[in-house]
Design an enzyme around this catalytic site. Structure first.
Site, PDB file in Angstrom:
ATOM      1  N   LYS A  13       0.838  -1.207   0.000  1.00  0.00           N
ATOM      2  CA  LYS A  13       0.000   0.000   0.000  1.00  0.00           C
ATOM      3  C   LYS A  13       0.877   1.263   0.000  1.00  0.00           C
ATOM      4  O   LYS A  13       0.663   2.166  -0.815  1.00  0.00           O
ATOM      5  CB  LYS A  13      -0.933   0.002   1.226  1.00  0.00           C
ATOM      6  CG  LYS A  13      -1.872  -1.188   1.291  1.00  0.00           C
ATOM      7  CD  LYS A  13      -2.806  -1.135   2.492  1.00  0.00           C
ATOM      8  CE  LYS A  13      -2.113  -1.164   3.820  1.00  0.00           C
ATOM      9  NZ  LYS A  13      -1.370  -2.431   4.106  1.00  0.00           N
ATOM     10  N   ARG A  87      -9.936   0.292   8.456  1.00  0.00           N
ATOM     11  CA  ARG A  87      -9.438  -1.055   8.702  1.00  0.00           C
ATOM     12  C   ARG A  87     -10.447  -1.927   9.438  1.00  0.00           C
ATOM     13  O   ARG A  87     -10.164  -3.086   9.738  1.00  0.00           O
ATOM     14  CB  ARG A  87      -8.213  -0.928   9.566  1.00  0.00           C
ATOM     15  CG  ARG A  87      -7.086  -1.809   9.140  1.00  0.00           C
ATOM     16  CD  ARG A  87      -5.884  -1.182   9.751  1.00  0.00           C
ATOM     17  NE  ARG A  87      -4.698  -1.871   9.723  1.00  0.00           N
ATOM     18  CZ  ARG A  87      -3.591  -1.328   9.210  1.00  0.00           C
ATOM     19  NH1 ARG A  87      -3.619  -0.179   8.599  1.00  0.00           N
ATOM     20  NH2 ARG A  87      -2.474  -1.959   9.323  1.00  0.00           N
ATOM     21  N   ARG A 126      11.542  -5.765   4.865  1.00  0.00           N
ATOM     22  CA  ARG A 126      11.418  -4.314   4.650  1.00  0.00           C
ATOM     23  C   ARG A 126      12.410  -3.538   5.528  1.00  0.00           C
ATOM     24  O   ARG A 126      12.599  -3.863   6.693  1.00  0.00           O
ATOM     25  CB  ARG A 126       9.998  -3.857   4.992  1.00  0.00           C
ATOM     26  CG  ARG A 126       9.866  -2.327   4.954  1.00  0.00           C
ATOM     27  CD  ARG A 126       8.442  -1.842   5.016  1.00  0.00           C
ATOM     28  NE  ARG A 126       7.687  -2.421   6.115  1.00  0.00           N
ATOM     29  CZ  ARG A 126       6.372  -2.340   6.222  1.00  0.00           C
ATOM     30  NH1 ARG A 126       5.676  -1.737   5.275  1.00  0.00           N
ATOM     31  NH2 ARG A 126       5.758  -2.895   7.241  1.00  0.00           N
ATOM     32  N   ARG A 159      11.219  -1.782  11.170  1.00  0.00           N
ATOM     33  CA  ARG A 159      10.149  -1.385  12.095  1.00  0.00           C
ATOM     34  C   ARG A 159      10.017  -2.445  13.189  1.00  0.00           C
ATOM     35  O   ARG A 159      10.121  -3.645  12.903  1.00  0.00           O
ATOM     36  CB  ARG A 159       8.814  -1.272  11.326  1.00  0.00           C
ATOM     37  CG  ARG A 159       8.529   0.136  10.844  1.00  0.00           C
ATOM     38  CD  ARG A 159       7.354   0.241   9.905  1.00  0.00           C
ATOM     39  NE  ARG A 159       6.143  -0.457  10.272  1.00  0.00           N
ATOM     40  CZ  ARG A 159       5.035  -0.468   9.539  1.00  0.00           C
ATOM     41  NH1 ARG A 159       5.000   0.199   8.390  1.00  0.00           N
ATOM     42  NH2 ARG A 159       3.965  -1.115   9.916  1.00  0.00           N
TER      43      ARG A 159
HETATM   44  P1  AP5 Z   1       4.846  -1.601   1.760  1.00  0.00           P
HETATM   45  O1  AP5 Z   1       4.468  -0.788   0.584  1.00  0.00           O
HETATM   46  O2  AP5 Z   1       5.668  -0.949   2.828  1.00  0.00           O
HETATM   47  O3  AP5 Z   1       3.559  -2.332   2.337  1.00  0.00           O
HETATM   48  P2  AP5 Z   1       2.290  -1.769   3.134  1.00  0.00           P
HETATM   49  O4  AP5 Z   1       1.091  -2.421   2.563  1.00  0.00           O
HETATM   50  O5  AP5 Z   1       2.320  -0.272   3.176  1.00  0.00           O
HETATM   51  O6  AP5 Z   1       2.624  -2.402   4.535  1.00  0.00           O
HETATM   52  P3  AP5 Z   1       2.504  -1.871   6.030  1.00  0.00           P
HETATM   53  O7  AP5 Z   1       3.200  -2.901   6.880  1.00  0.00           O
HETATM   54  O8  AP5 Z   1       2.994  -0.454   6.176  1.00  0.00           O
HETATM   55  O9  AP5 Z   1       1.011  -1.924   6.246  1.00  0.00           O
HETATM   56  P4  AP5 Z   1       0.282  -2.123   7.518  1.00  0.00           P
HETATM   57  O10 AP5 Z   1      -1.071  -1.916   6.998  1.00  0.00           O
HETATM   58  O11 AP5 Z   1       0.447  -3.337   8.321  1.00  0.00           O
HETATM   59  O12 AP5 Z   1       0.964  -1.050   8.505  1.00  0.00           O
HETATM   60  P5  AP5 Z   1       0.534   0.375   8.973  1.00  0.00           P
HETATM   61  O13 AP5 Z   1       1.723   1.209   9.033  1.00  0.00           O
HETATM   62  O14 AP5 Z   1      -0.672   0.855   8.217  1.00  0.00           O
HETATM   63  O15 AP5 Z   1       5.641  -2.898   1.214  1.00  0.00           O
HETATM   64  C1  AP5 Z   1       6.166  -3.872   2.128  1.00  0.00           C
HETATM   65  C2  AP5 Z   1       7.559  -4.335   1.623  1.00  0.00           C
HETATM   66  O16 AP5 Z   1       7.386  -5.070   0.412  1.00  0.00           O
HETATM   67  C3  AP5 Z   1       8.529  -3.197   1.313  1.00  0.00           C
HETATM   68  O17 AP5 Z   1       9.820  -3.605   1.662  1.00  0.00           O
HETATM   69  C4  AP5 Z   1       8.394  -3.011  -0.214  1.00  0.00           C
HETATM   70  O18 AP5 Z   1       9.600  -2.531  -0.742  1.00  0.00           O
HETATM   71  C5  AP5 Z   1       8.092  -4.437  -0.677  1.00  0.00           C
HETATM   72  N1  AP5 Z   1       7.184  -4.515  -1.820  1.00  0.00           N
HETATM   73  C6  AP5 Z   1       6.034  -3.823  -1.977  1.00  0.00           C
HETATM   74  N2  AP5 Z   1       5.404  -4.189  -3.110  1.00  0.00           N
HETATM   75  C7  AP5 Z   1       6.185  -5.157  -3.668  1.00  0.00           C
HETATM   76  C8  AP5 Z   1       6.074  -5.934  -4.865  1.00  0.00           C
HETATM   77  N3  AP5 Z   1       5.020  -5.796  -5.702  1.00  0.00           N
HETATM   78  N4  AP5 Z   1       7.049  -6.830  -5.139  1.00  0.00           N
HETATM   79  C9  AP5 Z   1       8.098  -6.981  -4.293  1.00  0.00           C
HETATM   80  N5  AP5 Z   1       8.279  -6.257  -3.170  1.00  0.00           N
HETATM   81  C10 AP5 Z   1       7.311  -5.361  -2.843  1.00  0.00           C
HETATM   82  O19 AP5 Z   1      -0.015   0.066  10.447  1.00  0.00           O
HETATM   83  C11 AP5 Z   1       0.865  -0.271  11.510  1.00  0.00           C
HETATM   84  C12 AP5 Z   1       0.047  -0.467  12.776  1.00  0.00           C
HETATM   85  O20 AP5 Z   1      -0.630   0.761  13.123  1.00  0.00           O
HETATM   86  C13 AP5 Z   1      -1.077  -1.510  12.694  1.00  0.00           C
HETATM   87  O21 AP5 Z   1      -0.605  -2.825  12.937  1.00  0.00           O
HETATM   88  C14 AP5 Z   1      -2.043  -1.001  13.795  1.00  0.00           C
HETATM   89  O22 AP5 Z   1      -1.566  -1.341  15.080  1.00  0.00           O
HETATM   90  C15 AP5 Z   1      -1.941   0.502  13.647  1.00  0.00           C
HETATM   91  N6  AP5 Z   1      -2.946   1.033  12.690  1.00  0.00           N
HETATM   92  C16 AP5 Z   1      -2.700   1.686  11.514  1.00  0.00           C
HETATM   93  N7  AP5 Z   1      -3.857   2.028  10.925  1.00  0.00           N
HETATM   94  C17 AP5 Z   1      -4.857   1.606  11.728  1.00  0.00           C
HETATM   95  C18 AP5 Z   1      -6.279   1.649  11.639  1.00  0.00           C
HETATM   96  N8  AP5 Z   1      -6.921   2.210  10.593  1.00  0.00           N
HETATM   97  N9  AP5 Z   1      -6.988   1.075  12.656  1.00  0.00           N
HETATM   98  C19 AP5 Z   1      -6.378   0.509  13.721  1.00  0.00           C
HETATM   99  N10 AP5 Z   1      -5.038   0.428  13.863  1.00  0.00           N
HETATM  100  C20 AP5 Z   1      -4.277   0.973  12.873  1.00  0.00           C
END
Ligand code: AP5
Length: 216
Positions: A13, A87, A126, A159
């Site tokens: 994402k 989410r 990552r 992270r």
């Molecule tokens: P990346 O693009 O970083 O993936 P992402 O989908 O953004 O992953 P996140 O881990 O950031 O998402 P998340 O939803 O768990 O975390 P968030 O920060 O929102 O890609 C991942 C890796 O793969 C990278 O190394 C990239 O280079 C590689 N890659 C990408 N695409 C690729 C491809 N096609 N081929 C090969 N490699 C690829 O949330 C963190 C925490 O915050 C949650 O766990 C929760 O506790 C809290 N939180 C956040 N939002 C909410 C909410 N709305 N409600 C409740 N809690 C929340």
């Protein structure tokens, strides 16, 4: 254009949001990035969110809904892409309500679908730059110099929630609490489902094709 980008943790994402905002001139609203910033600032919200985030649990809806309503209101005159929010179905309903009050609506919902085994590999590999937010991967997207950000020269870090045990929790929570959000949107919107297992460039071309058709 107002976009919701759905997908499991590590689906890509953040990677695709960066490309989308660069191409279409939109604002990137990532609930995870906002929460990490709140933690770095030592705010009350950041302190409350810490324990949930570090264990891979979702932060409670009331905290997230208030935080994201403020973030959306601040950019209501611009286009934006929501990353990591909503989410839960409750969050999606609250977002609809906030947008309705502002006379706005979501134009396109994208869902990046990725296999769990791919997710674990992507997340545990990552590495991120705390300085500028650039994201790399130890195998797929390597920086020119190992451990050093190409963009700003900062030291890359893993992270704390990107270790395997926490990733498994995040995935379980995704399947139970977040996957139903896709069905919620299918009730009212056109949800564009994308096979997120492909390469970043292949995916970008599919996503841009869809967004160009919505934007025309
Ligand atoms: P990346 O693009 O970083 O993936 P992402 O989908 O953004 O992953 P996140 O881990 O950031 O998402 P998340 O939803 O768990 O975390 P968030 O920060 O929102 O890609 C991942 C890796 O793969 C990278 O190394 C990239 O280079 C590689 N890659 C990408 N695409 C690729 C491809 N096609 N081929 C090969 N490699 C690829 O949330 C963190 C925490 O915050 C949650 O766990 C929760 O506790 C809290 N939180 C956040 N939002 C909410 C909410 N709305 N409600 C409740 N809690 C929340």
């Amino acid at each position: 254009m107002r976009i919701v980008l759905l997908g499991a943790p590590g689906a890509g994402k953040g990677t695709h949001c960066k490309r989308i905002v660069d191409k279409y001139g939109l604002v990137h609203l990532s609930s995870g990035d906002i929460l990490r910033q709140e933690r770095a600032n030592g705010s009350e919200l950041g302190k409350k969110a810490q324990e949930y985030m570090d264990s891979g649990a979702l932060v409670p809806d009331d905290l997230i809904v208030a935080m994201m309503a403020g973030a959306v209101d601040a950019v209501k005159d611009k286009g934006f892409v929501l990353d990591g929010f909503p989410r839960t179905v409750n969050q999606a309903k609250s977002l609809d309500e906030s947008l309705k009050n502002l006379g706005l609506q979501i134009d396109v919902v994208l869902d990046l679908e990725v296999n769990d085994s791919v997710v674990v590999d992507r997340i545990t590999g990552r590495r991120s730059c705390p300085g500028c937010g650039a994201v790399y991967h130890v195998k797929n997207i390597k920086p020119k110099v190992e451990g050093v950000c190409d963009s700003c020269g900062g030291a890359l870090v893993q992270r704390p929630d990107d270790v395997e045990d926490v990733v498994k929790n995040r995935l379980t929570n995704y399947h139970t609490q977040t996957a139903p959000v896709v069905d919620y949107y299918k009730g009212n919107n056109d949800v564009f489902e994308v096979d997120g297992n492909k390469s970043i460039d292949e995916l970008a071309s599919v996503i841009f094709g869809k967004l160009d058709s919505v934007n025309s």
